[in-house]
Design an enzyme around this catalytic site. Structure first.
Site, PDB file in Angstrom:
ATOM      1  N   CYS A  87       0.843  -1.199   0.000  1.00 34.41           N
ATOM      2  CA  CYS A  87       0.000   0.000   0.000  1.00 34.41           C
ATOM      3  C   CYS A  87       0.882   1.254   0.000  1.00 34.41           C
ATOM      4  O   CYS A  87       1.542   1.542  -0.976  1.00 34.41           O
ATOM      5  CB  CYS A  87      -0.951  -0.044   1.201  1.00 34.41           C
ATOM      6  SG  CYS A  87      -2.332   1.111   1.064  1.00 34.41           S
ATOM      7  N   HIS A 195      -3.520  -5.628   1.086  1.00 36.14           N
ATOM      8  CA  HIS A 195      -2.830  -5.845   2.370  1.00 36.14           C
ATOM      9  C   HIS A 195      -2.835  -7.324   2.755  1.00 36.14           C
ATOM     10  O   HIS A 195      -3.760  -7.772   3.429  1.00 36.14           O
ATOM     11  CB  HIS A 195      -3.537  -5.072   3.479  1.00 36.14           C
ATOM     12  CG  HIS A 195      -3.346  -3.591   3.439  1.00 36.14           C
ATOM     13  ND1 HIS A 195      -2.455  -2.939   4.245  1.00 36.14           N
ATOM     14  CD2 HIS A 195      -3.932  -2.639   2.679  1.00 36.14           C
ATOM     15  CE1 HIS A 195      -2.493  -1.633   3.992  1.00 36.14           C
ATOM     16  NE2 HIS A 195      -3.402  -1.422   3.048  1.00 36.14           N
ATOM     17  N   GLU A 197      -1.329  -8.781   5.081  1.00 37.06           N
ATOM     18  CA  GLU A 197      -1.341  -8.984   6.539  1.00 37.06           C
ATOM     19  C   GLU A 197      -2.764  -8.958   7.097  1.00 37.06           C
ATOM     20  O   GLU A 197      -3.016  -9.438   8.200  1.00 37.06           O
ATOM     21  CB  GLU A 197      -0.455  -7.951   7.233  1.00 37.06           C
ATOM     22  CG  GLU A 197      -1.063  -6.570   7.444  1.00 37.06           C
ATOM     23  CD  GLU A 197      -0.993  -5.666   6.202  1.00 37.06           C
ATOM     24  OE1 GLU A 197      -0.648  -6.165   5.106  1.00 37.06           O
ATOM     25  OE2 GLU A 197      -1.302  -4.456   6.336  1.00 37.06           O
TER      26      GLU A 197
END
Lengths: 225, 735
Positions: A87, A195, A197
């Site tokens: 990002c 993302h 994660e």
């Protein structure tokens, strides 16, 4: 010995703890790298996480590229070390010239947060080596400036050299060629808007990101050897 | 024409006399300015304080109740949760994006000033009708402001509400709730202590923005467009990057044990922070007004002392720790300046240099808690009996299907612009009955395996008809929302949005509403740990409908699976848990037919508790595949929303008529369960003494309610999805 991932923290970064948790959940180790220090010792891979480095008031990543840590990150990348920008981290990598192209405001001119489906387009990169081409992964996006753009020559190059790591199934932001993530020529530097994660725990709606972070930790181990 | 200066500052003649008697002399201009902001309605709660005392505030988990910057609860595992809700209604009416953004900034500071890391924001929003271009401008601006500030400051916005109604046409309601977590032993209070300790101002420089925000803006109504525009300089401007660094610096200072007290600068700025910390600590304070870093050189002392420039904190520090404090602030690029000293005695003195002229000298506590309390006259609205007698039972409903489609809309246009996932806690995000977050330890990130749940609820239709019963119903609805994600309530915060307290009808509404909240909270065992009162919500002489908003915090004991949510599976049996009702008073359907009268359906708090407990158990034990609270739009809207969420329609019978379809009677939940699981659910309902009605089947591509509704699911979904984007894409008019 487990490989260690360095996670860069600029003032304004906000995903550093999330990446730490996700790396930990797949058995990796990590430590935070303060933007003002150029010391990368003991680190086998680097993640530049999401957020708003230095406030992003000028242009996302435009100030962050001048932080002392980025000189060391560039050297680390030039020596083949795995560097992932997620990002805002992707924006920092394009502003730093470590990846080509730029991220402009989303088509529709709105911030967008939500689940996106992305297709793995190449397994050459440090983030996709454990994945399979054609895999469709559910990974959240969360950005205002995620609309990837580059000139035609660069786009052709990215395609010819198999450097498009991910493409969107349903393009959410107007990105050229539906591009969600790319790598450098060697495959060790990767930037992506989604993302991973945020997709490492079924309680959060998806654990499709685990294969990507597993690839990263694997790349770090390979680099550490 | 010369108006006395105290009136220009918003003080009444009586208040000016009271100040003179406190000081034993005539106050000077600076002192008058300080009293005017601290004694404003916004800061002093002078109209509401007499009534707020009726709310129950104690409970075994309550560590800090009302009166501090935030309520704090013990949530186990040595973790405490800090929670607060506030309004930023007036600034958002004048300057929507900055008004909303600075509302977010302010509530965050209230949380991290307690030593907590903010982990979630919620935004209950209320705007004028969608077909009004100016209301759309306000709505777009507010969402933009929340998105721009909340996302960049790095705190997820995990839920809220969005309501469009005529009553908010010139006076939107922008309420902001924040939740934070802290290790219990890091709890700090906003008080000064230790004579000789230093008051260190952290964060932004002080400018002319927001001067008199609490007195000029927040404590008066709106009159004309021209005057409203003139108030724009009273709205502050937010800087989320400064706030993000301020959060990190303050938490680092607290972790290192370097502050003895800390207080945010919000409404009334430096005057509020210095007088409150001194008053709470029972000490005095000297403030060198010339030490305050300024944005422009020529600020008058009264401007410096009342400016509401954002992103500032006041830390009380021992002299020996100053160097360490400055070092941490330097790392986070935060300006830190000694501006005051804790003194013996009880005076707040403003000085022109520490050894210079005394510019103001007042008892600190007189600013903080000596504002006059008003027992304002109250009277029930003259038309109340007539409105309550005007039952909606007889309004015809020629096309229930068309009405149903009108009652549902997707709110994702709003919340998809908010980062609602940061920190990896969001198990159920915006768009569900309640938000559900993983509870992790705030320092080491270790997952407790438990969850925190949040719901915010308001309903002006109910409260306009009956503020007392309506507010009880809000508390009940919030509790049921929590039950739908498996949580039980542990604390409530409230934001009381009302009209002009000088109108006896408004005071009656406020008092009734507080009584209704107290009754429900007593019966359900929920302590009230904080609140905010926003009065003078009026435009052109008309008060808004009474709009108390409650925020409920809940706990989930075991968080092992995502709760069932709204989506059922083909073939599931659909049941209604709770009583059947045909009462339409206060319902969204009646309002959509232009009818605002009638009596509210009754609320049986004892039955309500049993239904909530049953639902909580069904969710925790994973015995149902879908569950949804019946609220706005009634049973019909619940069925439609569940069909849309799952992409599977339904075929339902045993709904007598449109009244049974659209009634918003409380204590009811729609659940779905597969055929094999039905008996277990029925058994549990019977054991709990909760009525259960088999309604029908989840199936197919249509929404069918026998004798009332037969519509194609795709058409309903399309209308539901496009209502907000279509309306908001239609253009706006500013000002």
């Amino acid at each position: 010995m487990s490989a260690r991932v360095g996670i860069v923290l600029f003032p304004g970064t906000n995903c550093e703890l999330d990446v730490t948790e996700a790396i930990g959940s797949i058995g990796g180790e990590s430590r935070i790298l303060w933007h003002g220090d150029a010391d990368l010792s003991g680190v086998d891979a680097i993640v530049i996480p999401g957020g708003f480095a230095h406030g992003d008031y000028l242009r996302p990543g435009a100030i962050a590229r001048f932080s002392p840590v980025m000189t060391a990150v560039s050297e680390f990348a030039a020596n083949g070390g795995p560097v992932i920008g997620i990002c805002n981290g992707f924006q920092v990598l394009t502003e730093s010239g470590l990846l080509p192209g730029a991220l402009q405001k989303n088509a529709g001119l709105k911030f967008r947060c939500g689940m996106a489906r992305i297709r793995v387009a190449s397994t050459r990169s440090a983030l996709t080596r454990s994945a399979t081409v054609g895999d469709v992964l559910s990974i959240p996006i969360n950005h205002f400036e995620g609309n990837y753009t580059c000139d035609d020559r660069t786009l052709a190059l990215l395609r010819d050299e198999d450097r498009i790591a991910f493409s969107y199934v349903d393009n959410p932001n107007g990105s050229t060629g539906d591009i969600a993530g790319i790598s450098n020529e060697a495959g060790n530097v990767v930037g992506l808007m989604p993302h991973p994660e945020r997709a490492c725990n079924p309680l959060l709606g998806s654990d499709d990101g685990r294969v990507l972070l597993t690839s990263l930790v694997g790349s770090a181990r390979a680099a550490a050897v | 024409m010369s108006e006395p200066i105290h009136r220009a500052l918003g003080l009444t003649d009586d208040e000016a006399e009271e100040i003179e008697s406190i000081l034993g002399r005539e106050p000077n201009h600076l002192e008058l300015a300080m009293y005017s902001v601290m004694w404003s309605e916004h800061c002093s709660y002078k109209s509401s304080r007499l009534h707020l005392g009726r709310l129950p505030t104690e409970g075994e988990r309550v560590l800090v109740g009302p009166g501090e910057n935030a309520g704090v609860l013990d949530v186990g595992d040595d973790i405490a949760a800090a929670i607060r809700i506030e309004s930023h209604n007036h600034p958002s009416a004048i300057e929507p994006a900055q008004g909303a953004a600075t509302g977010v900034g302010g509530i965050l500071r209230d949380i991290f000033t307690m030593g907590a890391r903010p982990i979630a924001l919620m935004d209950p929003l209320r705007f004028g009708p969608l077909d009004d271009a100016r209301s759309r401008w306000i709505a777009e601006g507010v969402v933009d402001g929340i998105s721009g500030y909340g996302n960049a400051v790095g705190v997820p916005t995990v839920g809220g509400e969005v309501v469009f109604d005529e009553t908010y046409a010139d006076n939107p309601l922008v309420n902001v709730l924040c939740l934070g977590v802290l290790p219990t032993d890091r709890l700090v209070l906003g008080q000064a202590s230790g004579v000789g300790n230093l008051a260190v101002l952290l964060g932004s420089r002080t400018g002319r923005d927001g001067i008199g925000g609490v007195s000029v803006l927040a404590s008066a109504g709106f009159s004309s467009d021209e005057e409203d525009s003139a108030k724009r300089p009273s709205v502050q401007v937010g800087d989320p990057f400064e706030e993000k660094r301020l959060i990190e610096a303050c938490l680092a200072l607290l972790d290192a044990g370097l502050v003895v007290g800390i207080q945010d600068l919000g409404g009334a700025g430096l005057t509020c922070a210095t007088s409150e910390t001194a008053s709470r600590g029972g000490v005095g304070m000297d403030v060198d007004v010339t030490a305050v870093p300024l944005r422009e050189a020529d600020l008058e002392p009264f401007e410096t002392m009342t400016s509401e420039s954002q992103e500032r904190m006041l830390a009380i520090v021992e002299p020996g720790d100053l160097a360490a404090v400055l070092e941490i602030c330097d790392r986070w690029e935060i300006l830190a300046t000694v501006v005051g000293r804790v003194t013996d005695g009880a005076s707040l003195r403003i000085l022109d240099g520490f050894d210079g002229e005394v510019l103001a000298d007042v008892p600190a506590s007189s600013l903080h808690d000596a504002a006059p309390l008003y027992d304002r006259p109250m009277v029930a609205p003259a038309d109340l009996d007539r409105r309550r007698a005007d039952s909606p039972a007889s309004i015809p409903c020629p096309d229930p299907a068309a009405d149903l489609v009108e009652l549902v809309h997707d709110t994702s246009w709003v919340w998809s612009q908010y980062d609602h996932q940061l920190f990896l806690n969001t198990v159920v995000g915006p768009g569900g009955d309640a938000t559900l977050l993983r509870l992790k330890h705030p320092v080491d990130g270790v997952d407790t395996g438990r969850g925190l749940a949040l719901s915010t609820d308001g309903n002006h239709r109910w409260c306009a008809l009956d503020p007392r019963a309506g507010t009880s119903m809000l508390v009940a609805e919030s509790m049921m929302n929590l039950a739908c994600v498996g949580a039980y309530p542990i604390a409530l915060v409230n934001c009381l949005n009302f009209g002009n307290p000088e109108h006896p009808e408004v005071m009656w509404q406020l008092s009734e509403s507080i009584d209704g909240m107290a009754e429900a909270c007593h019966a359900l065992g929920i302590p009230v740990v904080g609140g905010n009162v926003s009065l003078y919500n009026e435009s052109r002489g008309s008060d808004i409908d009474p709009t108390p908003v409650v925020g409920l915090l809940g706990l989930v004991g075991r968080l092992e699976a995502v709760p069932p949510g709204l989506d059922w599976n083909e073939g599931d049996r659909i049941v209604l848990l709770g009583p059947v009702s045909r009462q339409l008073g206060g319902s969204a359907w009646a309002a959509s037919r232009g009818h605002l009268g009638g009596e509210l359906p009754p609320l049986d708090l004892e039955l309500h508790s049993r239904v909530a407990e049953l639902v909580r158990g069904l969710v925790a034990d994973q015995l149902v595949s879908a569950v949804h609270d019946v609220s706005g739009g009634g049973l019909g809207a619940a069925l439609a929303e569940m069909s849309i969420a799952s992409g599977v329609g339904c075929s339902v019978a045993r709904v007598d008529d449109h009244a049974a379809l659209f009634s918003e009677a409380p204590s009811r939940v729609v659940a779905a369960v597969d055929a094999e699981g039905l008996a277990a659910v029925e058994h549990r309902a019977e054991a709990s003494g909760v009525p259960l009605a088999r309604l029908g089947l989840a199936t197919g591509t249509t929404i069918k309610v026998k004798g009332l509704v037969d519509v194609v699911l795709d058409d309903v979904e399309q209308a539901w999805r496009s209502r907000l984007p279509d309306a908001l894409g239609a253009g706006t008019t500013q000002g």
